[in-house]
Design a protein around this motif. Structure first.
Motif, PDB file in Angstrom:
ATOM      1  N   ASP A  88      12.180   1.706  -0.255  1.00 34.74           N
ATOM      2  CA  ASP A  88      11.876   2.098  -1.628  1.00 34.74           C
ATOM      3  C   ASP A  88      11.197   0.993  -2.412  1.00 34.74           C
ATOM      4  OD1 ASP A  88      12.874   4.567  -1.240  1.00 34.74           O
ATOM      5  OD2 ASP A  88      14.858   4.128  -2.078  1.00 34.74           O
ATOM      6  N   ARG A  89      11.681  -0.203  -2.220  1.00 36.04           N
ATOM      7  CA  ARG A  89      11.082  -1.287  -2.999  1.00 36.04           C
ATOM      8  C   ARG A  89      10.448  -2.291  -2.052  1.00 36.04           C
ATOM      9  NH1 ARG A  89      12.874  -6.119  -2.937  1.00 36.04           N
ATOM     10  NH2 ARG A  89      14.972  -6.693  -2.299  1.00 36.04           N
ATOM     11  N   ARG A  90       9.533  -3.066  -2.590  1.00 35.45           N
ATOM     12  CA  ARG A  90       8.890  -4.088  -1.775  1.00 35.45           C
ATOM     13  C   ARG A  90       8.905  -5.407  -2.528  1.00 35.45           C
ATOM     14  NH1 ARG A  90       6.327   0.409  -0.479  1.00 35.45           N
ATOM     15  NH2 ARG A  90       4.717   0.308  -2.061  1.00 35.45           N
TER      16      ARG A  90
END
Ligand code: ZN
Length: 290
Positions: A88-90
């Motif tokens: 979902d996040r980077r």
């Protein structure tokens, strides 16, 4: 011993505790797989480091691994290997690699979860200590090297066997700065284990202590560092890191990251690719199955 072990602190195979004396303990906890790092774990490490960096109670961060080994490196074959999964996040601005192919996938992923994360962790403005026992192999070197200090037990060993896969070293290419150019070549050419005493002679690690005293020695040092002025520590860390970069670390690492990806591309073109492929067994053997 712990002041906090809040819900969610054990996600991704990483545990987070704040110990008395201003020390955060970040523990890899996949001992059944020798703490092999899948992406879930690297993101969990990233979360833990962010949390420790933001927590005013925390002055020093210790990175450890549960069980017999610190870490056998990147996950190249456990059931939870997640190399093709999106997250979902980077941590960087690179795009999601999981729906891309070839270099557009591989370069983006490794820029994100390997090089990008290790570099950011090296920049945390609080002292970090790697507490190493048993195997510290391949991708595990990146974790230890991105910490400020490395304390190892007398059973620890270090190796980068990636040349067996035709790859010129792990993604965070700090070898010449960690052990000098001459030994860096031997380390890569042979891919053999270097024991803790030799690693200390090379300047790669700070201290070697008996296995039974590893945690107490590290926590004692961490607490003594934690008693120092926080801004002084942050500036001292920054000072050494800046000089290391002036000695070419950052630029060298960037240029070698290109060579690393030439090797990945060659392996893919020649049908040799897949870390689960032709030489995974020799990688795992080097990583400490014994
Ligand atoms: Zn790679």
């Amino acid at each position: 011993m712990t002041e906090e072990n809040s819900p969610g602190a054990e996600t991704g195979g990483v545990r987070y505790d704040v110990v008395d004396g201003g020390v955060a303990l970040v523990r890899m906890s996949r001992p059944e797989y020798r703490n092999a790092q899948n992406s879930a774990m690297t993101y969990a490490l990233d979360d833990a480091f962010y949390r420790a960096a933001a927590d005013d109670r925390v002055k020093v961060i210790v990175l450890a691994g549960d069980g017999k080994h610190f870490s056998a490196g990147h996950d190249i074959g456990t059931p939870d290997r997640d190399i093709d999964k999106p997250f979902d996040r980077r941590a960087t601005l690179w795009w999601d690699h999981s729906d891309k192919k070839g270099v557009a996938s591989r370069y983006a992923r490794e820029s994100e979860v390997y090089l990008g994360m290790c570099r950011r962790w090296r920049e945390i403005p609080k002292p970090t200590i790697a507490m190493v026992q048993g195997a510290c192999v391949a991708g595990a070197l990146m974790l230890a090297w991105s910490c400020d200090l490395v304390i190892a037990s007398d059973d620890a060993f270090f190796a980068d066997p990636t040349v067996r896969m035709g790859i010129p070293g792990v993604e965070y290419f700090a070898h010449p700065w960690q052990m000098g150019p001459r030994f860096a070549k031997e380390f890569l050419f042979l891919g053999e284990r270097v024991d803790a005493a030799a690693a200390q002679r090379l300047g790669m690690i700070n201290r070697v202590v008996p296995r039974a005293e590893l945690e107490s020695s590290v926590l004692d040092m961490a607490k003594r560092i934690a008693a120092m002025p926080q801004l002084g520590l942050a500036l001292a860390k920054r000072a050494v890191n800046q000089c290391e970069d002036l000695m070419g670390l950052r630029d060298g690492m960037d240029s070698v990251f290109g060579l690393h990806h030439v090797a990945h591309a060659h392996n893919a073109e020649m049908g040799l690719d897949s870390l689960a492929g032709h030489d995974a067994r020799s990688m795992r053997d080097a990583a400490g199955r014994r």
